[in-house]
Write an enzyme that holds these catalytic residues in place. Structure first.
Site, PDB file in Angstrom:
ATOM      1  N   GLU A 163       1.375  -0.662  -5.121  1.00 34.47           N
ATOM      2  CA  GLU A 163       0.397   0.377  -5.460  1.00 34.47           C
ATOM      3  C   GLU A 163       1.182   1.600  -5.927  1.00 34.47           C
ATOM      4  O   GLU A 163       1.629   2.417  -5.127  1.00 34.47           O
ATOM      5  CB  GLU A 163      -0.464   0.728  -4.242  1.00 34.47           C
ATOM      6  CG  GLU A 163      -1.611   1.622  -4.638  1.00 34.47           C
ATOM      7  CD  GLU A 163      -2.202   2.413  -3.487  1.00 34.47           C
ATOM      8  OE1 GLU A 163      -3.296   2.935  -3.651  1.00 34.47           O
ATOM      9  OE2 GLU A 163      -1.546   2.547  -2.427  1.00 34.47           O
ATOM     10  N   ASP A 179       0.829  -1.200   0.000  1.00 35.50           N
ATOM     11  CA  ASP A 179       0.000   0.000   0.000  1.00 35.50           C
ATOM     12  C   ASP A 179       0.869   1.257   0.000  1.00 35.50           C
ATOM     13  O   ASP A 179       1.853   1.335   0.753  1.00 35.50           O
ATOM     14  CB  ASP A 179      -0.863  -0.014   1.274  1.00 35.50           C
ATOM     15  CG  ASP A 179      -1.807   1.156   1.365  1.00 35.50           C
ATOM     16  OD1 ASP A 179      -2.745   1.213   0.563  1.00 35.50           O
ATOM     17  OD2 ASP A 179      -1.590   2.022   2.240  1.00 35.50           O
TER      18      ASP A 179
HETATM   19  C1  BGC Z   1      -5.319   2.699  -0.172  1.00 35.26           C
HETATM   20  C2  BGC Z   1      -6.415   3.519   0.383  1.00 35.26           C
HETATM   21  C3  BGC Z   1      -5.984   3.995   1.750  1.00 35.26           C
HETATM   22  C4  BGC Z   1      -4.618   4.699   1.683  1.00 35.26           C
HETATM   23  C5  BGC Z   1      -4.022   4.864   3.036  1.00 35.26           C
HETATM   24  C6  BGC Z   1      -4.281   3.773  -0.352  1.00 35.26           C
HETATM   25  O1  BGC Z   1      -3.529   3.832  -1.322  1.00 35.26           O
HETATM   26  O2  BGC Z   1      -5.630   2.029  -1.356  1.00 35.26           O
HETATM   27  O3  BGC Z   1      -7.630   2.835   0.467  1.00 35.26           O
HETATM   28  O4  BGC Z   1      -6.929   4.899   2.235  1.00 35.26           O
HETATM   29  O5  BGC Z   1      -3.720   3.975   0.923  1.00 35.26           O
HETATM   30  O6  BGC Z   1      -3.601   3.632   3.520  1.00 35.26           O
END
Ligand code: BGC
Length: 618
Positions: A312, A251
């Protein structure tokens, strides 16, 4: 919500905007056309994201859970899923619905127990489905014992685990975010803004210092310049690898380091939904140290066979995307998300959230780049996730008919499963779930939708419960009160109804994933883009390994019929005697392949509006 991906994309990659897009060289194009015999599982994977709150509730509390996921493994196996990525299911105060973790090595009781998790892992293995977990490394919850300790004093064992700062002196006690420090009034050290609105600095009276948070204030950023933090996080990674997970989706990984100069960032010139001036995050994301960190993390994961890392990552171009794979000597991510195709609008300004449109040019550009400019790495295409309006709504317009929208969704599914990329999809996309944005502030669950209302309505719309049946609560829960309301289209958009309709999006998706596994060209073939100046129809061919047949894919991205002439011999050096339709949208399969045992037609094709056509070259 106002597209989080796009905000992040804009925020995280400003320096890269200056880079000019490259054109693939003939050598790159030729390399992409060559079939591969690489059987590494994730290079062919269909990865399915499960938002655990919303997938299946097994105990009637209105919230999805792990046993609910286990109960649906038959469905996922039938759908052709190779791996599920489960959004965070660790203990959490649920401010950001799990992305605020208070214990990295346990399961939130709302979702079950570690024993439930082990049962899910075992049963998934029996279904040939791997499990990927979401690892949130940038920040913890403010209720994590590390932060509670850290915030308690300046001298505790975790004192240096987060980003603390004294602030800068001010003579004005009424200045925004001014506090009385040990040596007088202070304000935050700089203008950094939180992606989730407001200042990125929060005051803590017990330390009389500010801490930094890229996201909500309940999500303090960890200090990765302290080796103890990295060690603790790597221990958590090993904990789950030892249990048997196949890897992680990392993430917000680009934001784990901040520039120690703490200089101001340039402002974007826009105010966020709360009215705070947005800074552009150039000193708080994508710092070079992140890549060194990923190489160290990769070393940890690589000790376990067959494991992998998805990142991500949001990039404005393919050149930047390529850097996230690392190098042969120093690998980083196996599959950084390629969001250019599904989310990026060419030429959009850095803060203008905008969606890509369904045009042959857009798809051709980003598929070509992914297949030719990533040094042979496998791209991971993504069109949907839990942070953005669903692709069904983003790639269609309100005045299109349901049938047109469904055919557009079939085009997207076809791209997702017939290129050579690994694919990432989000629960419900396979049945055409739509975005159900709340219409009243009092119904909103996502905090950014509450603070940002009405400009920012949050992400609830794309997180509504999975629609399983046309029955009560769409078969998601026995509880009348589900954590988010069931989408009002569930009577027709649900797995049960669609599984009996041969023309449904669900059946379309199942056919595609089956074909992707069984057809050698779709599984292992190279790719050649065809008819590159056609503004209406996207065509490409998957070349075949020896002894197999190439597969042609043509997608009409317009609302009008389009006739194409594909001279495959000239365009791809492939001799064609006939084309045998493998399947296509209803009208086309009737047109194209009245009797599929007979040679159907030559390469002059008229495609109905929004038609998808998939045919074997014979
Ligand atoms: C996740 C989100 C989250 C954020 C903070 C993002 O990139 O996909 O859903 O709110 O990270 O963790």
């Amino acid at each position: 919500m106002r597209n989080l991906t796009l905000i992040l994309a804009a925020a995280l990659t400003l320096p890269a905007l200056a880079q000019t897009p490259t054109t693939p060289t003939p050598a790159q194009t030729a390399a992409a056309a060559v079939p591969s015999a690489d059987t590494t599982w994730w290079k062919h994977a269909v990865v399915y994201e499960i938002y655990p709150r919303s997938f299946k509730d097994s105990n009637g509390d209105g919230i999805g859970d792990l046993n609910g996921i286990t109960s649906r493994l038959d469905y996922l196996q039938h759908l052709g899923v190779d791996a599920i990525w489960i959004a965070p299911m660790y203990p959490s105060p649920q401010v950001d619905f799990g992305y605020d973790i208070s214990n990295y090595e346990a399961i939130d009781p709302q979702y079950g127990t570690l024993a439930d998790f082990d049962r899910l892992l075992k049963s998934a293995e029996q279904h040939h489905i791997r499990i990927l977990l979401d690892m949130v490394m940038n920040h913890t919850s403010d209720k994590h014992p590390w932060f509670i300790d850290s915030a308690s004093s300046r001298t505790n064992p975790h004192a240096n685990w987060y980003i603390w700062n004294d602030g800068k002196p001010t003579s004005d006690p009424r200045a925004p975010n001014a506090h009385k420090g040990p040596h007088g009034w202070v304000v935050p050290p700089n203008n950094w803004s939180s992606l989730f609105q407001g200042s990125a600095w929060e005051w803590v009276e017990s330390r009389r210092q500010f801490y930094y948070h890229f996201f909500y204030k309940q999500q303090p950023d960890l200090n990765y310049r302290n080796p103890a933090v990295e060690k603790a996080m790597f221990d958590a990674v090993r904990f789950w690898l030892d249990r048997g997970v196949s890897g992680f989706r990392l993430d917000a990984i680009a934001t784990i380091y901040e520039d120690p100069s703490l200089k101001d960032e340039p402002l974007t010139g826009h105010l966020d939904a709360s009215g705070f001036p947005e800074s552009n995050h150039t000193l708080t994301s994508d710092l070079p140290e992140v890549h060194d960190f990923l190489q160290r993390l990769h070393n940890v994961v690589a000790k376990y066979p067959d494991r992998m890392l998805i990142g991500e990552i949001y990039t404005p171009n393919t050149t930047t995307l390529r850097s996230w794979y690392g190098t042969a000597d120093k690998p980083e991510l196996e599959l950084p998300m390629d969001t250019l195709l599904g989310f990026h609008k060419e030429g959009a300004g850095i803060t203008n959230a905008a969606n890509p449109t369904l045009t042959a040019a857009h798809f051709r550009k980003y598929i070509t780049e992914a297949e030719t400019e990533l040094d042979g790495h496998t791209p991971l295409f993504v069109f949907d996730n839990h942070d953005n309006e669903r692709s069904w709504d983003r790639f269609t317009t309100p005045n299109e008919t349901f049938e047109q929208k469904e055919n557009i969704a079939k085009i997207i599914a076809t791209v997702l499963y017939t290129t050579h990329a690994a694919s990432l999809t989000y629960y419900g996309a396979e049945i055409g779930m739509t975005t159900h944005t709340p219409t009243r502030k009092e119904d909103v669950q996502d905090p950014i939708g509450i603070t940002g209302w009405p400009k920012e309505k949050g992400r609830d719309g794309e997180r509504t419960p999975m629609q399983w049946t046309p029955g009560p609560q769409a078969g998601f829960s026995t509880n009348l009160h589900t954590w988010l309301p069931i989408g009002d289209d569930y009577k027709t958009i649900n797995t049960q109804t669609e599984s009996t309709d041969p023309h449904s999006l669900l059946r379309w998706t199942e056919n595609l994933t089956t074909l992707r596994r069984s057809n050698p060209a779709l599984h292992d073939g190279g790719i050649i883009m065809l008819d590159n100046t056609n503004a209406s129809v996207l065509s490409y061919i998957r070349t075949a390994p020896k002894g197999a047949r190439p597969v042609l894919i043509s997608l009409n991205m317009t609302a009008q019929p389009q006739t194409i002439h594909l001279d495959l011999a000239a365009m791809a050096g492939i001799a064609v005697h006939s084309l045998k339709s493998l399947f296509g949208t209803e009208d086309l399969s009737t047109f194209a392949c009245k009797d599929c045992t007979q040679p159907a037609f030559t390469t002059d094709l008229t495609l109905p509006p929004y038609a998808s056509f998939i045919a074997e070259v014979q």
